[in-house]
Design an enzyme around this catalytic site. Structure first.
Site, PDB file in Angstrom:
ATOM      1  CE  LYS A 172      -2.096   2.326   3.309  1.00  0.00           C
ATOM      2  NZ  LYS A 172      -1.887   3.663   2.714  1.00  0.00           N
ATOM      3  CD  GLU A 247      13.822   1.751   8.052  1.00  0.00           C
ATOM      4  OE1 GLU A 247      14.340   2.866   8.257  1.00  0.00           O
ATOM      5  OE2 GLU A 247      14.442   0.688   8.195  1.00  0.00           O
ATOM      6  CB  CYS A 281      12.868   9.858   7.121  1.00  0.00           C
ATOM      7  SG  CYS A 281      13.896   8.930   6.000  1.00  0.00           S
ATOM      8  CD  GLU A 377       9.825  13.492  10.792  1.00  0.00           C
ATOM      9  OE1 GLU A 377       8.732  12.975  11.097  1.00  0.00           O
ATOM     10  OE2 GLU A 377      10.679  12.930  10.097  1.00  0.00           O
TER      11      GLU A 377
HETATM   12  P1  NAD Z   1       2.087   8.384   8.024  1.00  0.00           P
HETATM   13  O1  NAD Z   1       2.554   7.607   9.184  1.00  0.00           O
HETATM   14  O2  NAD Z   1       0.937   9.301   8.188  1.00  0.00           O
HETATM   15  O3  NAD Z   1       1.668   7.404   6.830  1.00  0.00           O
HETATM   16  C1  NAD Z   1       2.547   6.468   6.271  1.00  0.00           C
HETATM   17  C2  NAD Z   1       1.750   5.348   5.623  1.00  0.00           C
HETATM   18  O4  NAD Z   1       1.031   4.657   6.632  1.00  0.00           O
HETATM   19  C3  NAD Z   1       0.693   5.825   4.617  1.00  0.00           C
HETATM   20  O5  NAD Z   1       0.637   4.889   3.567  1.00  0.00           O
HETATM   21  C4  NAD Z   1      -0.586   5.784   5.421  1.00  0.00           C
HETATM   22  O6  NAD Z   1      -1.749   5.597   4.644  1.00  0.00           O
HETATM   23  C5  NAD Z   1      -0.350   4.564   6.298  1.00  0.00           C
HETATM   24  N1  NAD Z   1      -1.095   4.538   7.558  1.00  0.00           N
HETATM   25  C6  NAD Z   1      -1.550   5.583   8.290  1.00  0.00           C
HETATM   26  N2  NAD Z   1      -2.166   5.132   9.404  1.00  0.00           N
HETATM   27  C7  NAD Z   1      -2.097   3.770   9.382  1.00  0.00           C
HETATM   28  C8  NAD Z   1      -2.540   2.731  10.237  1.00  0.00           C
HETATM   29  N3  NAD Z   1      -3.189   2.992  11.374  1.00  0.00           N
HETATM   30  N4  NAD Z   1      -2.293   1.454   9.904  1.00  0.00           N
HETATM   31  C9  NAD Z   1      -1.620   1.162   8.769  1.00  0.00           C
HETATM   32  N5  NAD Z   1      -1.179   2.100   7.902  1.00  0.00           N
HETATM   33  C10 NAD Z   1      -1.406   3.393   8.205  1.00  0.00           C
HETATM   34  O7  NAD Z   1       3.361   9.155   7.461  1.00  0.00           O
HETATM   35  P2  NAD Z   1       3.448  10.176   6.232  1.00  0.00           P
HETATM   36  O8  NAD Z   1       2.939  11.503   6.666  1.00  0.00           O
HETATM   37  O9  NAD Z   1       2.894   9.550   5.008  1.00  0.00           O
HETATM   38  O10 NAD Z   1       5.047  10.235   6.021  1.00  0.00           O
HETATM   39  C11 NAD Z   1       5.883  11.061   6.735  1.00  0.00           C
HETATM   40  C12 NAD Z   1       6.623  10.301   7.820  1.00  0.00           C
HETATM   41  O11 NAD Z   1       7.339   9.199   7.290  1.00  0.00           O
HETATM   42  C13 NAD Z   1       7.665  11.173   8.490  1.00  0.00           C
HETATM   43  O12 NAD Z   1       7.595  11.009   9.880  1.00  0.00           O
HETATM   44  C14 NAD Z   1       8.977  10.616   7.971  1.00  0.00           C
HETATM   45  O13 NAD Z   1      10.084  10.841   8.800  1.00  0.00           O
HETATM   46  C15 NAD Z   1       8.662   9.167   7.824  1.00  0.00           C
HETATM   47  N6  NAD Z   1       9.609   8.530   6.911  1.00  0.00           N
HETATM   48  C16 NAD Z   1      10.559   7.672   7.407  1.00  0.00           C
HETATM   49  C17 NAD Z   1      11.505   7.107   6.550  1.00  0.00           C
HETATM   50  C18 NAD Z   1      12.597   6.182   7.059  1.00  0.00           C
HETATM   51  O14 NAD Z   1      13.258   5.559   6.237  1.00  0.00           O
HETATM   52  N7  NAD Z   1      12.832   6.069   8.355  1.00  0.00           N
HETATM   53  C19 NAD Z   1      11.471   7.410   5.191  1.00  0.00           C
HETATM   54  C20 NAD Z   1      10.502   8.286   4.736  1.00  0.00           C
HETATM   55  C21 NAD Z   1       9.572   8.852   5.595  1.00  0.00           C
END
Ligand code: NAD
Length: 484
Positions: A172, A247, A281, A377
């Site tokens: 997804k 991650e 990130c 962040e």
């Molecule tokens: P998010 O956590 O809102 O969403 C990430 C994904 O999770 C999306 O596909 C979303 O639909 C899904 N999701 C949301 N709630 C869920 C649930 N309850 N169960 C299952 N899936 C769910 O994050 P975002 O706003 O899309 O991305 C930004 C974040 O991602 C930042 O905190 C960033 O640091 C992090 N990030 C980390 C890395 C890494 O490698 N460590 C890389 C890129 C981004």
């Protein structure tokens, strides 16, 4: 675009859930509509992956998997222009960055194909005369969930090792950025991935996402995203001991030592903080500068920041594109207000008056470690700048948040930089470098930045169970009991 955008058990099907408009952040216009999955359709995808894992020879046929991975890599490479254009229109990232993401995705597929090809079970001759084999096996059905900032590349960091190891997948992307993954799935089917092995579901965390983590047929969840979502997923997985990799976010420091070349350091500070609009990130959003060069670096930084070319992401010369959405832009602007109210001095950070979600890069000085803008962040083009007196203080500031994803050190003195690196709690540390993910080396977080590692051999291990088989070739009498 046709309405059949979910890919379940080898067939394109129409989502029966919410219909979502996908927006181009560069102008706010609608790119297309997506017919998202219902919870029930997500469960069907899990069932298909379960069947493909349990009842077909995918997990046993390494030769087929290697061939398929290399074929996907070739197809991705030959469709690079189309897919990078889609990625840029959907995410707002400058086109040259999307092109890099595609190249890195191709490299990732090839790396894991070669790695798995060269792997063989470890064999140990035991002192008691028995022979042991240590075998890596696939885990089973893997739910892979990624965010919107690098939709295809972060997807590939999971898809390539998961397939290489012999797992089956329900994937997804973020609900905001599904487009490159739809095209990728078409390529994947052309490459001959058997039905049920890779399933694409679209939707948000509430419907599709939660079904992917709670279903008892899922053996592993690999998630990239925010800390709070990661925490929820970790709790859900703990209930049934599902394997989990997380991650998560970061607030990474870049430490600039007193011996640094100021002009070059300024370039790396801009790159570390503002690459991909700071929506990375590992963005080096906390800059720590030795007090002896603090003022000089800030003056140069403020001057050079103004020359960053912000504009349409489809232009080859654009260096910074729009923020992903109006909502996220407002979140960033809100942090700028918080910072000013906390007493920090802000330079830049104004919303740019044009269609789309553009903002100037922003720098905060007069910053204290306890401030929200230092601890949380922001995930946008915003950096805070602090000074330090000595290496000890730099390390203390660097380690002074709940995160531990990455760090940078800029210095001419490699021994000193190495010593600092050994004392910073972060999963990736770049010395005189920043941002580059090397497919051969691990990526992941200390502390609340995550659990587990992607990339390199660790990234493959994350999709395997380890089995120890010990044997004697003949059955000898045991002589343990005094049997009559
Ligand atoms: P998010 O956590 O809102 O969403 C990430 C994904 O999770 C999306 O596909 C979303 O639909 C899904 N999701 C949301 N709630 C869920 C649930 N309850 N169960 C299952 N899936 C769910 O994050 P975002 O706003 O899309 O991305 C930004 C974040 O991602 C930042 O905190 C960033 O640091 C992090 N990030 C980390 C890395 C890494 O490698 N460590 C890389 C890129 C981004």
């Amino acid at each position: 675009m046709v309405n059949e955008q979910l890919f379940i058990n080898g067939v394109w099907v129409e989502g029966k859930g919410q219909i979502r408009e996908i927006i181009n952040p560069a102008d706010g216009n609608i790119l297309t509509e997506i017919y998202e999955a219902t919870e029930n359709q997500t469960k069907q995808a899990v069932e298909a992956a379960r069947y493909a894992f349990d009842k077909t020879d995918w997990s046993f046929n390494k030769d087929m998997r290697v061939k398929v991975l290399l074929q996907i890599a070739n197809l991705l490479e030959s469709n690079a222009d189309e897919i990078s254009e889609i990625e840029t229109n959907n995410t707002g990232k400058p086109i040259r960055e999307s092109e890099m993401d595609i190249q890195d995705s191709v490299a990732c597929l090839r790396y894991y194909a070669e790695l798995v090809k060269s792997e063989s079970p470890l064999q140990i001759e035991m002192n008691d005369g028995s022979l042991s084999h240590v075998i890596s096996e696939p885990i089973g059905v893997c739910s892979l969930i990624v965010p919107w900032n690098f939709p295809l590349l972060l997807g590939m960091w999971k898809i390539a090792p998961a397939l290489a190891a012999g797992n089956t997948i329900v994937f997804k992307p973020s609900e905001l950025t599904p487009l490159s993954l739809i095209l990728f799935t078409e390529l994947l089917t052309d490459a001959g991935v058997p039905e049920g092995v890779f399933n694409l579901v679209l939707g948000d965390g509430v419907t599709a996402g939660s079904a992917m983590t709670t279903d008892s047929d899922v053996d592993k969840v690999s998630f990239t995203g925010g800390v709070e979502t990661g925490r929820k997923i970790n709790e859900i997985c703990a209930k049934t001991f599902k394997r989990v990799s997380l991650e998560l976010g970061g607030k990474s420091p870049m430490v600039v030592l007193d011996d640094a070349d100021v002009d070059k350091a300024v370039e790396w500070i801009l790159f570390g903080g503002f690459f991909n609009q700071g929506e990375v990130c590992v963005a080096s959003s906390r800059i720590l500068i030795h007090e002896s060069i603090y003022n000089t670096v800030i003056n140069e930084l403020c001057k050079k920041m103004k020359s960053i070319n912000i504009g349409s992401p489809v232009e080859k010369t654009t260096e910074m594109g729009p923020i992903i959405s109006e909502e996220h832009l407002n979140k960033i602007l809100n942090y700028l207000t918080i910072g000013v109210n906390e007493g920090a001095c802000l330079t830049g950070g104004k919303r740019i008056n044009r269609d789309g979600y553009y903002i100037e890069p922003a720098i905060f000085t007069n910053v204290k470690q306890h401030m929200q803008i230092v601890q949380e962040e922001i995930f946008g083009p915003v950096i805070t700048i602090q000074s330090f007196k000595n290496d000890e203080e730099a390390i203390q500031l660097a380690n002074g948040t709940k995160f531990g994803l990455a760090a940078g050190i800029i210095s001419k003195n490699v021994a000193r930089a190495n010593d600092i690196a050994s004392r910073i709690k972060a999963g990736t540390i770049w010395i005189n470098n920043y941002h580059i993910p090397y497919v051969e080396a691990p990526w992941g977080g200390y502390k609340q930045s995550g659990i587990g590692r992607e990339l390199g051999p660790h990234g493959l291990a994350a999709f395997t169970e380890v089995k120890h088989v010990n044997r004697y070739n003949t059955l000898e009498s045991l002589d343990w009991y005094k049997l009559d």
